[in-house]
Write an enzyme that holds these catalytic residues in place. Structure first.
Site, PDB file in Angstrom:
ATOM      1  N   ASP A 171       0.840  -1.199   0.000  1.00 31.32           N
ATOM      2  CA  ASP A 171       0.000   0.000   0.000  1.00 31.32           C
ATOM      3  C   ASP A 171       0.873   1.246   0.000  1.00 31.32           C
ATOM      4  OD1 ASP A 171      -2.496   1.211  -0.056  1.00 31.32           O
ATOM      5  OD2 ASP A 171      -2.754   1.166   2.115  1.00 31.32           O
ATOM      6  N   HIS A 254      -4.278   2.866  -6.992  1.00 28.19           N
ATOM      7  CA  HIS A 254      -5.465   2.532  -6.204  1.00 28.19           C
ATOM      8  C   HIS A 254      -6.704   2.334  -7.078  1.00 28.19           C
ATOM      9  CE1 HIS A 254      -3.199   3.353  -2.538  1.00 28.19           C
ATOM     10  NE2 HIS A 254      -4.203   2.798  -1.888  1.00 28.19           N
ATOM     11  N   HIS A 257      -6.362  -1.123  -8.316  1.00 26.76           N
ATOM     12  CA  HIS A 257      -6.784  -2.007  -7.223  1.00 26.76           C
ATOM     13  C   HIS A 257      -8.298  -2.132  -7.201  1.00 26.76           C
ATOM     14  CE1 HIS A 257      -8.791  -2.032  -3.284  1.00 26.76           C
ATOM     15  NE2 HIS A 257      -7.979  -3.008  -2.987  1.00 26.76           N
ATOM     16  N   HIS A 271      -5.488  -5.786   0.475  1.00 27.06           N
ATOM     17  CA  HIS A 271      -5.539  -4.491  -0.226  1.00 27.06           C
ATOM     18  C   HIS A 271      -4.162  -4.092  -0.762  1.00 27.06           C
ATOM     19  CE1 HIS A 271      -6.596  -0.195  -0.808  1.00 27.06           C
ATOM     20  NE2 HIS A 271      -5.448   0.055  -0.226  1.00 27.06           N
TER      21      HIS A 271
END
Length: 366
Positions: A171, A254, A257, A271
């Site tokens: 992340d 992101h 993702h 995540h």
């Protein structure tokens, strides 16, 4: 447009600090709603109760139902009202903490955040990521302020499974690359302003810390010890990445993702693991130089972050499925449009397959 940087009102990190939680959050309320997983609450409940001994504070412990969804938020709001609580305390990982922040926002209450893992940069942010009850990304809930306090007990975080710390590195890996892309595009950050020099500097420090201490921290945690490298990575995953992504901005990683959440095979991935691969895809979109790509690929391989679709659980590549990921990543309002050039599903589709091939080639050369 103003330059804006935002952060939690207070950040506390240290070994054994959960035992001082009453001192740290006592001024926020007197009837605390403490949210965490059933297993997580069992590990910390006695320590928290002991900290509040001698006070007249009330403590209501409530188990989280696994998804930061609108239904779960509504359920918890009703319980907060029923118990008459005046402060929300989120204890655990990213989805638990995002849920606690959302409940506090809707109930207009202060919120204290106590991460027990360093797997995402959620703890410090004024943001909750909302999913469906089935775990598919739905929307971002931008909050008017950051948590009142973030309390990180590194002794607890260091005992978590190593994969969670590594996921947090994934992340955090995106922070500088997304922030730089958004700043280059002149895009708004999560605070509704422009990136400050301080935010981008923190984002860069986050990346540099991962490169210098990531593998050392992983090895230390595999041996059940908390070294300076572990402390540094916890701070990078939590504080540096939190301020960096929020105040510098989000971009491609992101959004990609978010697209991958629609593929059931990826639901077993954390995540940060999906964000790490999204970072590679963003770098391919930007046509990053080979030295930069090699550094990121080498880092991912060294700590165990995904560099191929197979690493994400996608053993057989379905081109229609990958195009659906690309279309979702390009959804109106998502952060892929903060890239400093126009992006469309065809470009994202090509970048995903190219990143997969790059990852495979790198594995063969290793």
């Amino acid at each position: 447009m103003a330059n804006i940087i935002i952060s939690p009102s207070r950040y506390v990190q240290g070994s054994g600090e959960l035992g001082n939680i009453a001192k740290h959050i006592g001024g926020l309320g007197n009837n605390f709603f403490l949210l965490g997983s059933s297993s997580g609450l069992k590990r910390v409940e006695d320590t928290i109760k002991k900290s509040f001994e001698g006070s007249d504070a009330k403590l209501h412990f409530e188990a989280f139902n696994r998804e930061c969804s609108k239904n779960e938020i509504a359920r918890l709001r009703e319980l907060v009202k029923k118990e008459g609580c005046d402060c929300i305390v989120g204890i655990g990982g990213g989805k638990t903490l995002d849920t606690a922040k959302a409940v506090a926002y809707y109930e207009k209450l202060p919120v204290a955040i106590v991460p027990t893992i360093a797997s995402t940069d959620a703890p410090c942010s004024a943001l909750s990521v909302i999913y469906t009850d089935d775990g598919v990304f739905e929307e971002y809930l931008f909050l008017p302020q950051n948590p009142n306090i973030v309390l990180v007990d590194t002794a607890i975080v260091a005992k978590a499974p190593v994969r969670l710390l590594v996921s947090g590195m994934g992340d955090a890996l995106a922070t500088y690359f997304e922030g730089k892309a958004a700043a280059d595009a002149g895009a708004d950050n999560c605070a509704g302003g422009k990136c400050t020099m301080a935010a981008l500097a923190l984002a860069k420090l986050c990346y540099e810390t991962l490169i210098s201490d990531g593998l050392k921290a992983k090895i230390a945690m595999e041996n059940n010890v908390c070294t300076k490298a572990v402390e540094n990575i916890i701070e990078a995953n939590t504080l540096l990445s939190g301020i960096g992504f929020e105040s510098a901005g989000l971009a491609g990683a992101h959004a990609i993702h978010n697209g991958f959440t629609a593929i059931p095979e990826t639901h077993a991935m954390y995540h940060g693991e999906k964000v790490a691969f999204g970072t590679l895809v963003q770098l391919i979109l930007q046509n990053a130089c080979m030295d930069e790509l090699a550094e990121v690929l080498n880092f991912c391989e060294s700590v165990g972050l995904p560099t191929t679709l197979a690493d994400l659980g996608i053993k057989e590549v379905n081109k229609e499925q990958i195009m659906e990921v690309a279309k979702l990543a390009c959804a109106e309002g998502d952060t892929l449009h903060n890239m400093p050039f126009p992006v469309d599903p065809d470009k994202v589709y090509a970048a995903i397959l190219a990143a997969d091939s790059m990852g495979k080639a790198f594995k063969e050369m290793a």
